[in-house]
Design a protein around this motif. Structure first.
Motif, PDB file in Angstrom:
ATOM      1  N   GLN A 136       0.839  -1.255   0.065  1.00 61.06           N
ATOM      2  CA  GLN A 136      -0.233  -0.037  -0.081  1.00 61.06           C
ATOM      3  C   GLN A 136       0.745   1.311  -0.070  1.00 61.06           C
ATOM      4  O   GLN A 136       0.249   2.372  -0.092  1.00 61.06           O
TER       5      GLN A 136
ATOM      6  N   GLY B 179      -2.409  -2.676  -2.857  1.00 59.77           N
ATOM      7  CA  GLY B 179      -2.678  -2.542  -1.421  1.00 59.77           C
ATOM      8  C   GLY B 179      -3.347  -3.637  -0.752  1.00 59.77           C
ATOM      9  O   GLY B 179      -4.057  -3.321   0.177  1.00 59.77           O
TER      10      GLY B 179
ATOM     11  N   LYS C 122      -9.189  -8.297   1.219  1.00 55.27           N
ATOM     12  CA  LYS C 122      -9.254  -6.625   1.172  1.00 55.27           C
ATOM     13  C   LYS C 122     -10.919  -6.377   1.130  1.00 55.27           C
ATOM     14  O   LYS C 122     -11.547  -5.552   1.423  1.00 55.27           O
TER      15      LYS C 122
ATOM     16  N   ASP D 118     -12.036   2.453   2.682  1.00 47.37           N
ATOM     17  CA  ASP D 118     -10.818   1.910   2.405  1.00 47.37           C
ATOM     18  C   ASP D 118     -10.381   0.850   3.490  1.00 47.37           C
ATOM     19  O   ASP D 118     -10.844   0.774   4.517  1.00 47.37           O
TER      20      ASP D 118
ATOM     21  N   ALA E  56      -6.604  -1.046   4.901  1.00 48.17           N
ATOM     22  CA  ALA E  56      -5.096  -1.234   4.886  1.00 48.17           C
ATOM     23  C   ALA E  56      -4.679  -2.630   5.298  1.00 48.17           C
ATOM     24  O   ALA E  56      -5.028  -3.073   6.587  1.00 48.17           O
TER      25      ALA E  56
ATOM     26  N   TRP F 164      -7.193  -6.338   9.010  1.00 50.00           N
ATOM     27  CA  TRP F 164      -7.148  -5.304   8.242  1.00 50.00           C
ATOM     28  C   TRP F 164      -7.647  -3.955   9.226  1.00 50.00           C
ATOM     29  O   TRP F 164      -8.329  -4.296  10.137  1.00 50.00           O
TER      30      TRP F 164
ATOM     31  N   ARG G 170      -2.495   5.321   7.695  1.00 49.51           N
ATOM     32  CA  ARG G 170      -1.815   3.893   7.186  1.00 49.51           C
ATOM     33  C   ARG G 170      -0.635   3.246   7.906  1.00 49.51           C
ATOM     34  O   ARG G 170      -0.794   2.102   7.530  1.00 49.51           O
TER      35      ARG G 170
END
Length: 366
Positions: free
Chosen positions: A128, A145, A193, A215, A217, A226, A327
């Motif tokens: 990512q 990512g 993801k 989103d 990460a 995640w 992030r």
């Protein structure tokens, strides 16, 4: 991806591309293939070229000695570029032909070097951080990512392939099988993801949140760990989840490190959400926005995916505003990298740019 994994991936690919001397003698190259790829080289030479080429793009670490901003802007830039790849292949191929004193094998070394650099680029693209594939033509960052920056399963597949290749040294099959497993594993992380993003999307709908960005990460220890982000334009809503876990994982200080790293990620049904205002507390948002919009802070606006005020420091003599990128912040990580900010001595005075480090403190940036 870490540099060691990159180097080993280059060696693995070189092994897959290079038959043993016995196989090469039994099945000699056609004249056309020899003209394009050059003569066969010993497996050990191919491994050396692959190893060096696989690590080569991370030579841009020298930018750290220029400045923190130079590193932030240039890391994963021209040395990680598909546009520049042919140049690096020719350079490394030429160095290999000189080192091994085989100028007639220059093309073979160059092809192996191209493969090593290419698999490094691919290995960074799946993470990512972002990779400037078109540098120097564009500073746009691309990234799938879905894989954490240090993934033990991904690295383990590569190591297993190399070990099996050493044991079965006459065969390329172990290397080919390991290389086939790598994209399969990446596919698993992509599924993880999508599961995380779907969970965040459903949660935002249930909460009546109009999301600007949703989103996820990747996090360490599992392709199903995640951190999910729902950004409503003012606040981040953040949860750390495991998309396949049905019960919380307990871990003590004496447990294996993989278990300790994985334990903070909760089952979806029991996810805990945190809220973080992008520009900090109400009394700090005006000065935080001023720093965020400052022309000299453009490098961080370009770099950060989930920018957040780290803290605002006020005293009679000075005001400082520090930013971080969510992030790079996750449970179990004591020190968060890439923290930058600006300070000024009084109202109306000029802002100065700084980097913040837990050990070195703050350092002025040019």
């Amino acid at each position: 991806m870490d540099t060691l994994t990159h180097a080993l991936s280059g060696a693995l690919l070189a092994r897959a591309l290079t038959p043993s001397a016995r196989r090469a003698a039994a099945r000699p190259l056609s004249d056309r293939a020899r003209n394009v790829f050059g003569p066969e080289v010993p497996v050990w030479q191919a491994l050396v070229v692959g190893l060096v080429a696989g690590a080569f793009p991370d030579s841009d670490v020298v930018l750290k000695y220029v400045s923190d901003i130079a590193y932030l802007r240039g890391h994963r830039g021209v040395t990680h570029s598909l546009v520049m790849l042919p140049l690096w292949a020719l350079l490394l191929g030429g160095l290999a032909s000189l080192a091994f004193r085989r100028r007639e094998a220059f093309r073979r070394y160059a092809w192996l070097a191209a493969a090593g650099v290419a698999i490094h680029i691919a290995g960074d693209w799946i993470t990512q951080f972002g990779t400037m594939l078109l540098a120097p033509l564009s500073d746009a960052r691309f990234g799938l990512g879905s894989v954490f920056i240090i993934d033990l399963i991904f690295s383990g597949i590569i190591v297993a392939g190399l070990v099996a290749s050493a044991l079965l040294w006459r065969s390329r099959v172990p290397a080919l099988l390991a290389l086939a497993l790598l994209p399969a594993y990446v596919g698993v992380t992509v599924i993880g993801k999508q599961e995380a993003i779907s969970f965040a999307h459903d949660w935002a709908q249930r909460q009546g949140i109009t999301a600007v960005t949703i989103d996820a990460a990747p996090r360490p220890a599992s392709p199903f760990n995640w951190s999910v982000f729902v950004f409503d334009g003012a606040q981040y809503h953040v949860a750390h989840v495991n998309t396949r876990r049905s019960e919380p994982l307990r871990a003590g200080p004496d447990d294996f490190f993989v278990r300790r790293f994985s334990a903070p990620y909760q089952p979806l049904a029991s996810a805990t959400w945190e809220r973080w205002a992008k520009f900090g507390a109400a009394g700090d948002d005006a000065v935080a926005r001023e720093v965020w919009q400052h022309p000299r802070f453009d490098f961080f606006r370009w770099f950060a995916m989930y920018p957040l005020v780290y803290r605002v420091e006020r005293s009679a003599a000075e005001t400082c505003v520090w930013y971080r990128d969510l992030r790079f912040a996750f449970p179990g990580r004591d020190s968060v990298p890439f923290r930058f900010g600006m300070c000024r001595n009084g109202e109306g005075s000029e802002w100065s740019l700084y980097a913040l480090d837990d050990i070195a403190g703050r350092a002025a940036l040019r």
